[in-house]
Design a protein around this motif. Structure first.
Motif, PDB file in Angstrom:
ATOM      1  N   GLU A 182       0.756  -1.387   0.116  1.00 25.66           N
ATOM      2  CA  GLU A 182       0.028  -0.155  -0.095  1.00 25.66           C
ATOM      3  C   GLU A 182       0.940   1.078   0.104  1.00 25.66           C
ATOM      4  O   GLU A 182       0.522   2.162  -0.628  1.00 25.66           O
ATOM      5  N   LEU A 183       1.866   1.396   0.726  1.00 27.90           N
ATOM      6  CA  LEU A 183       2.719   2.451   0.990  1.00 27.90           C
ATOM      7  C   LEU A 183       3.611   2.560  -0.442  1.00 27.90           C
ATOM      8  O   LEU A 183       3.503   3.562  -0.730  1.00 27.90           O
ATOM      9  N   VAL A 184       4.273   1.449  -1.052  1.00 25.99           N
ATOM     10  CA  VAL A 184       4.956   1.545  -2.065  1.00 25.99           C
ATOM     11  C   VAL A 184       4.001   1.964  -3.328  1.00 25.99           C
ATOM     12  O   VAL A 184       4.467   2.856  -4.224  1.00 25.99           O
ATOM     13  N   ARG A 185       2.768   1.554  -3.310  1.00 29.28           N
ATOM     14  CA  ARG A 185       1.935   1.794  -4.464  1.00 29.28           C
ATOM     15  C   ARG A 185       1.663   3.519  -4.422  1.00 29.28           C
ATOM     16  O   ARG A 185       1.732   3.979  -5.650  1.00 29.28           O
ATOM     17  N   LYS A 186       1.081   3.981  -3.236  1.00 33.10           N
ATOM     18  CA  LYS A 186       0.844   5.253  -3.175  1.00 33.10           C
ATOM     19  C   LYS A 186       2.159   6.246  -3.464  1.00 33.10           C
ATOM     20  O   LYS A 186       2.081   7.230  -4.071  1.00 33.10           O
ATOM     21  N   HIS A 187       3.320   5.893  -2.956  1.00 30.78           N
ATOM     22  CA  HIS A 187       4.441   6.681  -3.067  1.00 30.78           C
ATOM     23  C   HIS A 187       4.871   6.716  -4.716  1.00 30.78           C
ATOM     24  O   HIS A 187       5.202   7.685  -4.998  1.00 30.78           O
ATOM     25  N   PRO A 195       0.009   2.645 -14.479  1.00 30.37           N
ATOM     26  CA  PRO A 195       1.417   2.571 -14.865  1.00 30.37           C
ATOM     27  C   PRO A 195       2.235   1.314 -14.186  1.00 30.37           C
ATOM     28  O   PRO A 195       1.562   1.136 -12.998  1.00 30.37           O
ATOM     29  N   LYS A 196       3.027   0.406 -14.648  1.00 29.95           N
ATOM     30  CA  LYS A 196       3.293  -0.818 -14.040  1.00 29.95           C
ATOM     31  C   LYS A 196       4.883  -0.550 -13.167  1.00 29.95           C
ATOM     32  O   LYS A 196       5.143  -1.202 -12.288  1.00 29.95           O
ATOM     33  N   TYR A 197       5.380   0.560 -13.813  1.00 29.74           N
ATOM     34  CA  TYR A 197       7.064   0.959 -12.882  1.00 29.74           C
ATOM     35  C   TYR A 197       6.762   2.418 -12.901  1.00 29.74           C
ATOM     36  O   TYR A 197       6.269   3.213 -13.546  1.00 29.74           O
ATOM     37  N   GLY A 232      11.103   1.097 -10.288  1.00 29.97           N
ATOM     38  CA  GLY A 232      10.406   0.318  -9.185  1.00 29.97           C
ATOM     39  C   GLY A 232       9.337  -0.096  -9.743  1.00 29.97           C
ATOM     40  O   GLY A 232       8.364   0.445 -10.203  1.00 29.97           O
ATOM     41  N   VAL A 233       8.738  -1.248  -9.254  1.00 33.31           N
ATOM     42  CA  VAL A 233       7.347  -1.905  -9.561  1.00 33.31           C
ATOM     43  C   VAL A 233       6.069  -1.184  -8.802  1.00 33.31           C
ATOM     44  O   VAL A 233       6.493  -0.898  -7.510  1.00 33.31           O
ATOM     45  N   ILE A 234       4.935  -1.076  -9.260  1.00 32.69           N
ATOM     46  CA  ILE A 234       4.059  -0.540  -8.793  1.00 32.69           C
ATOM     47  C   ILE A 234       2.605  -1.423  -8.588  1.00 32.69           C
ATOM     48  O   ILE A 234       2.215  -1.995  -9.594  1.00 32.69           O
ATOM     49  N   GLY A 256      -2.997  -5.542  -4.872  1.00 30.09           N
ATOM     50  CA  GLY A 256      -1.747  -5.750  -4.206  1.00 30.09           C
ATOM     51  C   GLY A 256      -0.763  -6.446  -5.084  1.00 30.09           C
ATOM     52  O   GLY A 256       0.237  -7.026  -4.848  1.00 30.09           O
ATOM     53  N   ASN A 257      -1.146  -6.883  -6.524  1.00 36.49           N
ATOM     54  CA  ASN A 257      -0.360  -7.362  -7.291  1.00 36.49           C
ATOM     55  C   ASN A 257       0.695  -6.671  -8.003  1.00 36.49           C
ATOM     56  O   ASN A 257       0.521  -5.537  -8.372  1.00 36.49           O
ATOM     57  N   PHE A 258       1.624  -7.275  -8.400  1.00 38.95           N
ATOM     58  CA  PHE A 258       2.902  -6.730  -9.131  1.00 38.95           C
ATOM     59  C   PHE A 258       3.649  -7.635  -9.907  1.00 38.95           C
ATOM     60  O   PHE A 258       3.822  -8.764  -9.673  1.00 38.95           O
ATOM     61  N   ASN A 259       4.378  -6.864 -11.026  1.00 39.32           N
ATOM     62  CA  ASN A 259       5.151  -7.689 -11.725  1.00 39.32           C
ATOM     63  C   ASN A 259       6.415  -8.114 -11.124  1.00 39.32           C
ATOM     64  O   ASN A 259       6.946  -7.538 -10.027  1.00 39.32           O
ATOM     65  N   ASP A 260       7.020  -9.286 -11.372  1.00 34.82           N
ATOM     66  CA  ASP A 260       8.197  -9.537 -11.004  1.00 34.82           C
ATOM     67  C   ASP A 260       9.465  -8.672 -11.307  1.00 34.82           C
ATOM     68  O   ASP A 260       9.287  -8.340 -12.289  1.00 34.82           O
ATOM     69  N   ILE A 261      10.422  -8.712 -10.297  1.00 37.04           N
ATOM     70  CA  ILE A 261      11.428  -7.859 -10.523  1.00 37.04           C
ATOM     71  C   ILE A 261      12.641  -8.349 -10.206  1.00 37.04           C
ATOM     72  O   ILE A 261      12.790  -9.346  -9.460  1.00 37.04           O
ATOM     73  N   SER A 262      13.861  -7.995 -10.786  1.00 39.74           N
ATOM     74  CA  SER A 262      15.159  -8.453 -10.593  1.00 39.74           C
ATOM     75  C   SER A 262      15.814  -7.867  -9.318  1.00 39.74           C
ATOM     76  O   SER A 262      15.416  -7.058  -8.527  1.00 39.74           O
TER      77      SER A 262
END
Length: 219
Positions: A74-79, A123-125, A130-132, A137-143
């Motif tokens: 939730e924090l990462v998404r809004k940020h 947007p996805k990134y 960074g992933v959004i 709460g779903n997001f793409n895999d990242i390295s």
């Protein structure tokens, strides 16, 4: 009742960034990313473990619990939605968006976040890669392979930068960008800089030891 303070939020977000959803994260990695002493990390991780926000085995590594992941996404998404808005619509420079988004994320309701997401066309990134997470709460895999972990002679593509204000200011001075293809030339000893060459223009760069641990790449 769990009270998540701004400092705790910073920890949850950085554990998310470093891969604490799918793998274990080290104290050292958290300390390097937040720019604080390892002892301070140990103290805060103890508190987060007691509140069931992270899982931590003694003398081992750290990962988010389901509860901690819910807070973090939730924090990462809004940020990151605000970072995307500031760069795309208000034309902020990348190093300037983090402090603004840090304030805005705490004043953003779920309804406003969903409206902002729709306005930005989902947007996805974010601008620093960074992933959004979406509204569920779903997001793409990242390295989670850092530039510092790449062996000499290997070629990789820059995927994302840790969401850290000082890091983004530093990287602006190096002219390194998301999607740059680089060859790792040499790791200097004793935590010295990482020497790389950008393949598109053969530009040579020295990336600090600390920064190299906060830049993530894929082959």
């Amino acid at each position: 009742m769990t009270i998540v303070t701004p400092i705790k939020e910073d920890y949850l977000k950085i554990i998310f960034e470093l891969g604490g959803v799918h793998k274990k994260v080290s104290n050292k990695g958290i300390a390097l990313s937040l720019g604080i002493a390892a002892g301070s990390v140990t103290e805060m991780i103890t508190k987060l473990t007691e509140e069931k926000l992270v899982s931590h085995e003694p003398y081992a590594s750290i990962s988010l619990t389901k509860k901690g992941l819910r807070y973090a996404t939730e924090l990462v998404r809004k940020h990151r939605l605000w970072e995307s808005f500031l760069v795309q619509k208000l034309h902020y420079d990348l190093p300037d968006v983090h402090p603004e988004a840090e304030v805005l994320e705490h004043e953003t309701s779920d309804r406003l976040a969903n409206s902002l997401d729709e306005f930005l066309q989902y947007p996805k990134y974010c601008p620093h890669g960074g992933v959004i997470p979406d509204s569920e709460g779903n997001f793409n895999d990242i390295s989670h392979v850092s530039l510092a972990d790449v062996e000499d002679g290997h070629v990789v593509t820059i995927e994302r930068f840790i969401d850290n204000h000082e890091l983004l200011i530093y990287l602006a001075s190096t002219d390194l960008h998301i999607n740059d293809e680089v060859k790792l030339e040499k790791h200097d000893p004793f935590e010295g800089p990482i020497q790389i060459i950008r393949l598109s223009d053969r530009a040579k760069m020295n990336i600090s030891y600390k920064a190299a641990h906060n830049i993530f790449v894929h082959p």
